[in-house]
Design a protein around this motif. Structure first.
Motif, mmCIF file in Angstrom:
data_model
loop_
_atom_site.group_PDB
_atom_site.id
_atom_site.type_symbol
_atom_site.label_atom_id
_atom_site.label_comp_id
_atom_site.label_asym_id
_atom_site.label_seq_id
_atom_site.Cartn_x
_atom_site.Cartn_y
_atom_site.Cartn_z
ATOM 1 N N VAL A 36 153.908 86.827 98.175
ATOM 2 C CA VAL A 36 155.057 87.378 98.877
ATOM 3 C C VAL A 36 154.634 87.834 100.266
ATOM 4 C CG1 VAL A 36 156.881 89.123 98.846
ATOM 5 C CG2 VAL A 36 156.014 88.171 96.685
ATOM 6 N N VAL A 37 155.440 87.479 101.268
ATOM 7 C CA VAL A 37 155.242 87.970 102.625
ATOM 8 C C VAL A 37 156.451 88.828 102.986
ATOM 9 C CG1 VAL A 37 154.979 87.373 105.057
ATOM 10 C CG2 VAL A 37 153.813 86.013 103.306
ATOM 11 N N ASP A 38 156.193 90.065 103.371
ATOM 12 C CA ASP A 38 157.234 91.014 103.772
ATOM 13 C C ASP A 38 157.172 91.113 105.297
ATOM 14 O OD1 ASP A 38 158.983 93.105 104.170
ATOM 15 O OD2 ASP A 38 158.130 94.389 102.607
ATOM 16 N N LEU A 39 158.087 90.415 105.974
ATOM 17 C CA LEU A 39 158.096 90.371 107.440
ATOM 18 C C LEU A 39 158.846 91.575 107.996
ATOM 19 C CD1 LEU A 39 158.800 86.607 108.306
ATOM 20 C CD2 LEU A 39 156.647 87.848 108.529
ATOM 21 N N ASP A 92 151.285 89.319 94.708
ATOM 22 C CA ASP A 92 150.302 89.392 95.781
ATOM 23 C C ASP A 92 151.101 89.510 97.079
ATOM 24 O OD1 ASP A 92 148.269 89.162 97.588
ATOM 25 O OD2 ASP A 92 147.588 87.182 96.948
ATOM 26 N N ILE A 93 151.247 90.730 97.600
ATOM 27 C CA ILE A 93 152.142 91.002 98.718
ATOM 28 C C ILE A 93 151.334 91.219 99.988
ATOM 29 C CG2 ILE A 93 153.977 92.501 99.589
ATOM 30 C CD1 ILE A 93 154.445 93.409 96.681
ATOM 31 N N VAL A 94 151.781 90.584 101.072
ATOM 32 C CA VAL A 94 151.224 90.821 102.407
ATOM 33 C C VAL A 94 152.358 91.333 103.282
ATOM 34 C CG1 VAL A 94 150.081 89.834 104.416
ATOM 35 C CG2 VAL A 94 149.517 89.000 102.117
ATOM 36 N N THR A 148 153.117 96.866 84.505
ATOM 37 C CA THR A 148 152.193 96.310 83.518
ATOM 38 C C THR A 148 151.424 95.120 84.063
ATOM 39 O OG1 THR A 148 153.970 94.906 82.627
ATOM 40 C CG2 THR A 148 153.646 97.065 81.605
ATOM 41 N N HIS A 149 151.847 94.593 85.222
ATOM 42 C CA HIS A 149 151.168 93.432 85.795
ATOM 43 C C HIS A 149 150.396 93.831 87.051
ATOM 44 C CE1 HIS A 149 152.921 90.411 83.156
ATOM 45 N NE2 HIS A 149 154.095 90.962 83.328
ATOM 46 N N ALA A 150 149.385 93.042 87.361
ATOM 47 C CA ALA A 150 148.559 93.317 88.531
ATOM 48 C C ALA A 150 149.364 93.086 89.808
ATOM 49 C CB ALA A 150 147.327 92.422 88.518
ATOM 50 N N ILE A 151 149.264 94.036 90.732
ATOM 51 C CA ILE A 151 149.954 93.933 92.017
ATOM 52 C C ILE A 151 148.971 94.291 93.115
ATOM 53 C CG2 ILE A 151 151.817 94.854 93.472
ATOM 54 C CD1 ILE A 151 153.339 95.456 90.840
ATOM 55 N N THR A 152 148.785 93.370 94.064
ATOM 56 C CA THR A 152 147.969 93.669 95.230
ATOM 57 C C THR A 152 148.872 93.787 96.446
ATOM 58 O OG1 THR A 152 147.562 91.318 95.731
ATOM 59 C CG2 THR A 152 146.008 92.412 94.252
ATOM 60 N N PRO A 181 151.829 84.282 112.819
ATOM 61 C CA PRO A 181 151.927 83.223 111.802
ATOM 62 C C PRO A 181 152.364 83.797 110.463
ATOM 63 C CG PRO A 181 149.876 83.046 113.034
ATOM 64 C CD PRO A 181 150.492 84.349 113.435
ATOM 65 N N VAL A 182 153.212 83.063 109.758
ATOM 66 C CA VAL A 182 153.668 83.481 108.432
ATOM 67 C C VAL A 182 152.746 82.839 107.397
ATOM 68 C CG1 VAL A 182 155.591 83.539 106.803
ATOM 69 C CG2 VAL A 182 156.045 83.591 109.273
ATOM 70 N N PRO A 183 152.017 83.639 106.630
ATOM 71 C CA PRO A 183 151.111 83.062 105.637
ATOM 72 C C PRO A 183 151.866 82.250 104.588
ATOM 73 C CG PRO A 183 150.703 85.420 105.950
ATOM 74 C CD PRO A 183 151.996 85.106 106.634
ATOM 75 N N PRO A 184 151.215 81.283 103.964
ATOM 76 C CA PRO A 184 151.853 80.536 102.868
ATOM 77 C C PRO A 184 152.338 81.498 101.786
ATOM 78 C CG PRO A 184 149.779 79.506 103.506
ATOM 79 C CD PRO A 184 149.843 80.820 104.228
#
Length: 373
Positions: A96-99, A119-121, A145-149, A161-164
Motif C-alpha cells: 500500500v502507498v499512502d500519497l 506493507d504500507i509506505v 492479528t496480522h503483521a503490519i509494517t 515516484p510512486v512505488p509499486p
C-alpha cells in the motif's frame, strides 16, 4: 473484511501520538477548537489561505486530533465495495502507498478496516505529520492479528515516484492541486498498481471539490488511463452531475464519533453525526461495482411526498429521478422503499424515459449496500 475497530481505540492512538510529538498544550480545548475552525475555514470559504495556517503547530494538532480521526473511517466504504466484488488485490502482504499521508488518516482507516498483512509506505513532505502517523498507525496495528509494517518517506507526494503497489490511497490531496497536476498524479498512481490493483481517492464533499473529482473521473476515462470501479455504475463519460452546476455526488454515511472527537465536533459545529465525502475507485482493468442498464446508484436522499416516493439515481441511462407511486407498491419493489443514498439498486421492468424512471407493480428491485451503512 472486518468491522471497523472501535473508533475510541483509533482516537486514543492518535491522541497519544500527537501528545508525544507536540506536547499537551496544542491539545487543550481552547487552542484546539480555534485551530480546527481555522483549518475548516481555509478549506471552505478562505481557500487562498489553504497553505497558511494561523498557527502551524495548532494546525498540525487539529489535523491529527480531529480531522484524521473523523476521516479515517471513510476508507472503509470503498474497501468494503471492492471486497463485495472480490476485487481487493490478492497480494499478501498487501503493498500500500499512502500519497500525501499527512497524519495517517487513510493508513489508519486501512489498518482498522482490513484484517490482513499490510506493507504500507506513507509519502508526505511534512515530517511532523509523518511522525504522528507512524506512532499512531503502529499503535493501532499492534492490536491486529496480522503483521503490519509502516514506513515513511519525507518527499513531495505530488511529484515523487510512486512505488509499486497493490493499493494507492489519496486522501484529501487532489483538491490542493491544479487540475492538470491531479490527472498526472492519478495516472502515475494507476501505473504503479498491478492489473488487480486499485487507486482510491477520497475528497471533501464540498460542491467544488466533488465536481473536480467528477471532472477527474472523465479525464481518466478520456486518457484511457484506467477504469471506474466505484461509486459509479455508469461506465462511460461524461459524468451526468456535471451537466448542472448545482449538482454534485457525495456520500453521507452515519458515523458515531468517539468521545473526544464528538465533543470537538459539538464545540465547533462541524460534522452532524455522519461522514460526508466524495470518492473514486479506479482500476487498471475493467470491472464495476455493479454492471448493466438495470444498475442504479442512488445519489440523493429519498424524498417522500403524498402518494409517492422519489430519489435520484445514476446509471448508464443518466442521472434521473426514480419514482414509485403509492398505488404501485408491491412485494417485488418494496426494497425501493428501504433505499438510502449510496445504495445500488437493480431495477428490472420499470418504465424509463430520459426524464424519469417509473416503478410499477411488475417492477422488481434488488437493494445492495456493498459499502455498509
Amino acid at each position: 473484511m472486518t468491522a471497523l475497530l472501535p473508533l475510541a481505540e483509533l482516537e486514543a492512538a492518535v491522541h497519544a501520538a500527537t501528545r508525544a510529538a507536540l506536547g499537551s498544550g496544542p491539545l487543550e480545548t481552547g487552542p484546539l477548537v480555534r485551530a480546527i475552525l481555522d483549518r475548516s475555514a481555509r478549506y471552505t470559504s478562505d481557500r487562498d489561505r489553504l497553505a497558511a495556517p494561523a498557527d502551524p503547530t495548532g494546525d498540525l494538532a487539529a489535523r491529527a486530533a480531529f480531522f484524521t480521526i473523523a476521516d479515517a473511517p471513510k476508507l472503509g466504504v470503498p474497501l468494503a465495495e471492492l471486497a463485495s466484488r472480490g476485487a481487493l488485490p490478492a497480494g499478501r502482504p498487501l503493498r500500500v502507498v499512502d500519497l500525501g499521508a499527512g497524519c495517517g488518516a487513510m493508513s489508519l482507516g486501512l489498518v482498522a478496516s482490513l484484517d490482513a498483512p499490510l506493507d504500507i509506505v506513507a509519502l508526505d513532505h511534512d515530517r511532523g505529520a509523518l511522525v504522528i502517523a507512524a506512532d499512531a498507525v503502529r499503535a493501532l496495528a499492534a492490536r491486529r492479528t496480522h503483521a503490519i509494517t509502516f514506513a515513511t518517506r519525507e518527499v513531495d507526494a505530488t511529484t515523487a515516484p510512486v512505488p509499486p503497489a497493490d493499493l494507492v490511497l489519496l486522501g484529501t490531496l487532489l483538491n490542493e492541486l491544479p487540475a492538470p497536476a491531479r490527472l498526472t498524479l492519478v495516472q502515475r498512481a494507476l501505473a504503479a498498481v498491478g492489473p488487480d490493483g486499485a487507486v482510491i481517492v477520497i475528497e471533501p464533499a464540498l460542491r467544488d471539490t466533488s465536481r473536480a473529482l467528477h471532472e477527474l473521473r472523465d479525464a481518466v476515462l478520456a486518457a484511457g488511463a484506467g477504469h471506474v470501479f466505484a461509486p459509479c455504475t455508469r461506465a462511460g463519460a461524461p459524468c451526468p452531475a456535471l451537466a448542472d452546476p448545482s449538482d454534485w455526488c457525495h456520500e453521507h454515511r452515519t458515523l458515531a464519533l468517539p468521545p473526544r472527537t464528538a465533543e470537538l465536533a459539538r464545540l465547533t459545529h462541524l460534522r452532524d453525526g455522519g461522514m460526508k465525502f466524495a470518492y473514486l475507485v479506479l482500476r487498471p482493468t475493467p470491472g464495476a461495482l455493479a454492471e448493466g442498464p438495470a444498475a442504479w446508484r442512488i445519489v440523493s436522499a429519498p424524498h417522500a411526498q403524498k402518494g409517492k416516493l422519489e430519489m435520484f439515481g445514476c446509471s448508464d441511462a443518466g442521472r434521473v429521478p426514480l419514482r414509485l407511486l403509492k398505488r404501485n407498491r408491491a412485494d417485488g419493489n418494496r426494497a425501493f422503499e428501504r433505499a438510502e443514498r449510496g445504495d445500488v439498486l437493480i431495477v428490472e421492468a420499470a418504465t424509463s424515459t430520459p426524464e424519469r424512471v417509473d416503478l410499477d407493480r411488475t417492477t422488481t428491485v434488488e437493494r445492495r449496500r456493498p459499502g455498509g451503512g
